[in-house]
Write a protein that holds these residues in place. Sequence first.
Motif, PDB file in Angstrom:
ATOM      1  N   ASP A 165       0.830  -1.206   0.000  1.00  0.00           N
ATOM      2  CA  ASP A 165       0.000   0.000   0.000  1.00  0.00           C
ATOM      3  C   ASP A 165       0.866   1.259   0.000  1.00  0.00           C
ATOM      4  O   ASP A 165       0.573   2.228  -0.713  1.00  0.00           O
ATOM      5  N   ALA A 166       1.925   1.268   0.802  1.00  0.00           N
ATOM      6  CA  ALA A 166       2.780   2.446   0.882  1.00  0.00           C
ATOM      7  C   ALA A 166       3.483   2.703  -0.443  1.00  0.00           C
ATOM      8  O   ALA A 166       3.606   3.856  -0.886  1.00  0.00           O
ATOM      9  N   CYS A 167       3.937   1.646  -1.106  1.00  0.00           N
ATOM     10  CA  CYS A 167       4.605   1.811  -2.407  1.00  0.00           C
ATOM     11  C   CYS A 167       3.620   2.326  -3.454  1.00  0.00           C
ATOM     12  O   CYS A 167       3.969   3.181  -4.282  1.00  0.00           O
ATOM     13  N   THR A 168       2.399   1.815  -3.433  1.00  0.00           N
ATOM     14  CA  THR A 168       1.372   2.276  -4.378  1.00  0.00           C
ATOM     15  C   THR A 168       1.082   3.757  -4.187  1.00  0.00           C
ATOM     16  O   THR A 168       1.013   4.521  -5.150  1.00  0.00           O
ATOM     17  N   VAL A 169       0.925   4.185  -2.950  1.00  0.00           N
ATOM     18  CA  VAL A 169       0.650   5.590  -2.659  1.00  0.00           C
ATOM     19  C   VAL A 169       1.821   6.467  -3.065  1.00  0.00           C
ATOM     20  O   VAL A 169       1.634   7.553  -3.630  1.00  0.00           O
ATOM     21  N   ALA A 170       3.046   6.009  -2.783  1.00  0.00           N
ATOM     22  CA  ALA A 170       4.222   6.792  -3.163  1.00  0.00           C
ATOM     23  C   ALA A 170       4.244   7.048  -4.670  1.00  0.00           C
ATOM     24  O   ALA A 170       4.502   8.170  -5.123  1.00  0.00           O
ATOM     25  N   ARG A 171       3.935   6.027  -5.436  1.00  0.00           N
ATOM     26  CA  ARG A 171       3.942   6.183  -6.887  1.00  0.00           C
ATOM     27  C   ARG A 171       2.818   7.111  -7.355  1.00  0.00           C
ATOM     28  O   ARG A 171       2.992   7.865  -8.312  1.00  0.00           O
ATOM     29  N   ARG A 172       1.677   7.053  -6.693  1.00  0.00           N
ATOM     30  CA  ARG A 172       0.562   7.930  -7.079  1.00  0.00           C
ATOM     31  C   ARG A 172       0.924   9.405  -6.914  1.00  0.00           C
ATOM     32  O   ARG A 172       0.377  10.271  -7.603  1.00  0.00           O
ATOM     33  N   THR A 173       1.827   9.688  -5.980  1.00  0.00           N
ATOM     34  CA  THR A 173       2.245  11.080  -5.772  1.00  0.00           C
ATOM     35  C   THR A 173       3.304  11.516  -6.778  1.00  0.00           C
ATOM     36  O   THR A 173       3.741  12.667  -6.745  1.00  0.00           O
ATOM     37  N   GLY A 174       3.732  10.590  -7.643  1.00  0.00           N
ATOM     38  CA  GLY A 174       4.759  10.914  -8.627  1.00  0.00           C
ATOM     39  C   GLY A 174       6.170  10.637  -8.169  1.00  0.00           C
ATOM     40  O   GLY A 174       7.133  10.986  -8.866  1.00  0.00           O
ATOM     41  N   ALA A 175       6.323  10.014  -6.994  1.00  0.00           N
ATOM     42  CA  ALA A 175       7.657   9.706  -6.476  1.00  0.00           C
ATOM     43  C   ALA A 175       8.134   8.345  -6.978  1.00  0.00           C
ATOM     44  O   ALA A 175       7.330   7.482  -7.346  1.00  0.00           O
ATOM     45  N   ARG A 176       9.442   8.175  -6.979  1.00  0.00           N
ATOM     46  CA  ARG A 176      10.033   6.859  -7.191  1.00  0.00           C
ATOM     47  C   ARG A 176      10.125   6.155  -5.844  1.00  0.00           C
ATOM     48  O   ARG A 176      10.201   6.786  -4.796  1.00  0.00           O
ATOM     49  N   VAL A 177      10.156   4.841  -5.890  1.00  0.00           N
ATOM     50  CA  VAL A 177      10.320   4.044  -4.681  1.00  0.00           C
ATOM     51  C   VAL A 177      11.692   3.377  -4.733  1.00  0.00           C
ATOM     52  O   VAL A 177      12.038   2.726  -5.729  1.00  0.00           O
ATOM     53  N   HIS A 178      12.472   3.570  -3.684  1.00  0.00           N
ATOM     54  CA  HIS A 178      13.786   2.932  -3.587  1.00  0.00           C
ATOM     55  C   HIS A 178      13.832   2.067  -2.337  1.00  0.00           C
ATOM     56  O   HIS A 178      13.465   2.520  -1.245  1.00  0.00           O
ATOM     57  N   PHE A 179      14.292   0.827  -2.496  1.00  0.00           N
ATOM     58  CA  PHE A 179      14.477  -0.072  -1.366  1.00  0.00           C
ATOM     59  C   PHE A 179      15.942  -0.092  -0.962  1.00  0.00           C
ATOM     60  O   PHE A 179      16.812  -0.440  -1.775  1.00  0.00           O
ATOM     61  N   ASP A 180      16.207   0.315   0.275  1.00  0.00           N
ATOM     62  CA  ASP A 180      17.504   0.050   0.883  1.00  0.00           C
ATOM     63  C   ASP A 180      17.439  -1.406   1.330  1.00  0.00           C
ATOM     64  O   ASP A 180      16.962  -1.727   2.413  1.00  0.00           O
ATOM     65  N   GLY A 181      17.891  -2.276   0.447  1.00  0.00           N
ATOM     66  CA  GLY A 181      17.747  -3.712   0.680  1.00  0.00           C
ATOM     67  C   GLY A 181      19.044  -4.389   1.036  1.00  0.00           C
ATOM     68  O   GLY A 181      19.275  -5.531   0.619  1.00  0.00           O
ATOM     69  N   ALA A 182      19.887  -3.711   1.820  1.00  0.00           N
ATOM     70  CA  ALA A 182      21.142  -4.328   2.240  1.00  0.00           C
ATOM     71  C   ALA A 182      20.900  -5.704   2.854  1.00  0.00           C
ATOM     72  O   ALA A 182      21.681  -6.637   2.662  1.00  0.00           O
ATOM     73  N   ARG A 183      19.780  -5.818   3.576  1.00  0.00           N
ATOM     74  CA  ARG A 183      19.429  -7.088   4.219  1.00  0.00           C
ATOM     75  C   ARG A 183      18.108  -7.627   3.673  1.00  0.00           C
ATOM     76  O   ARG A 183      17.378  -8.331   4.380  1.00  0.00           O
ATOM     77  N   ILE A 184      17.814  -7.333   2.429  1.00  0.00           N
ATOM     78  CA  ILE A 184      16.556  -7.803   1.847  1.00  0.00           C
ATOM     79  C   ILE A 184      16.522  -9.321   1.736  1.00  0.00           C
ATOM     80  O   ILE A 184      15.452  -9.945   1.753  1.00  0.00           O
ATOM     81  N   TRP A 185      17.706  -9.920   1.647  1.00  0.00           N
ATOM     82  CA  TRP A 185      17.784 -11.382   1.522  1.00  0.00           C
ATOM     83  C   TRP A 185      17.033 -12.067   2.664  1.00  0.00           C
ATOM     84  O   TRP A 185      16.350 -13.069   2.450  1.00  0.00           O
ATOM     85  N   GLU A 186      17.199 -11.553   3.900  1.00  0.00           N
ATOM     86  CA  GLU A 186      16.559 -12.206   5.045  1.00  0.00           C
ATOM     87  C   GLU A 186      15.174 -11.663   5.354  1.00  0.00           C
ATOM     88  O   GLU A 186      14.580 -12.012   6.377  1.00  0.00           O
ATOM     89  N   SER A 187      14.654 -10.818   4.466  1.00  0.00           N
ATOM     90  CA  SER A 187      13.308 -10.270   4.660  1.00  0.00           C
ATOM     91  C   SER A 187      12.225 -11.143   4.031  1.00  0.00           C
ATOM     92  O   SER A 187      11.038 -10.954   4.310  1.00  0.00           O
ATOM     93  N   THR A 188      12.613 -12.074   3.173  1.00  0.00           N
ATOM     94  CA  THR A 188      11.622 -12.857   2.433  1.00  0.00           C
ATOM     95  C   THR A 188      10.741 -13.735   3.326  1.00  0.00           C
ATOM     96  O   THR A 188       9.539 -13.844   3.062  1.00  0.00           O
TER      97      THR A 188
END
Length: 365
Positions: A165-188
């Motif tokens: 939901d947060a990513c969808t709203v961010a895009r609706r405002t015209g912003a890009r979404v960036h993931f600081d995924g240094a530890r995204i591997w263990e987020s799955t």
Amino acid sequence: MTDDLRTRRMAAMRACDRVLSGTRPVTVREELGELTAAAEPDLMPDWYGDGPVAGLEERVAGLLGAEAAVFFPSGTMAQQVAIRYGAEVTGRDTVALHPLGHQEVHERRAYADLTGLRSVHPTTARRNPTAAELVALGEPVGTVVFELPLRDAGFVLPTWPELSDACTVARRTGARVHFDGARIWESTPYLNRALPEIAGLADSTYVSFYKTLGGLSGAALAGTTALAAYARTWRHRYGGQIFQQWPAVLAAHSGLDRELPRIPQYVRHARVVAAALAELPGAVVYPEPPHTNQFRLWLPYPAARLNEAALALAEEEKVWFAAGWQDTGIPGQAMAEIVAHAPSLDWSARDVTETGLRLLDRVQR
């Protein structure tokens, strides 16, 4: 930490038969042996980003389901390029960050000092921003950054619906979404989604090769081919177009091969470790249960006494509990980050609690 204390701590940890938090340090010779084993017999060194570097970029793009990925010598450099790109393509010089985010706390606000951007903080709560908070910002931003997980809040993650939901709203405002995924591997495991689906929510994703994966150094920035072309240009301008980087690349491949399949097991075991640590007198664990294989532990003693006791336990019993204790805003209470990795897998809940009690006994002497 002084050099002498660091050397003593490294030597103690290497000599331990059991390690609860973290991994046993390796020597240069041991690291070189692993790199040698990872290299094909006829593999030639890279030359300014070709060969093995390009191969790693293709692998990361495939893992994240992205059009392309670009290797960087550091995550700090990769993140500055991603945020700069967001400002240029949107024409907005503001970036939405968390005040506990890596860019604010650990990158010395490079986005502001090097690129001239300014930040807004959608929330000060110890979590990533929600859709409602992004709507309430009241001004346009070029990039919204989500740190997955938010390390300095306790390695916490949003739920999948919250993040979507947060990513969808961010895009609706015209912003890009960036993931600081240094530890995204263990987020799955917590998000209960595969890497391509998670990264697919963002316009760009940064990943680290030495956090969790145990590489030497290095990072990658993944996204569209247009972002990749921009990233290569600015990597050169920032000084990241290095002649040869094959050691870091080989270590990254080894980490992806060795650690990526085991991360769900680490996350499951972190919950066992956290529950056992929570049984210690005065202990506080957060989050409980952990969202990833890392979490925070508070004990009601000064950091210096806990660090001394942990080092003595290691030197006398050959058991590594946890180090890096830091005093908090509450006098007499210290915090340490606990990392469940391969060495901790053979620890039962009883092992954890009994060792913790022996540590506390040393603190109280």
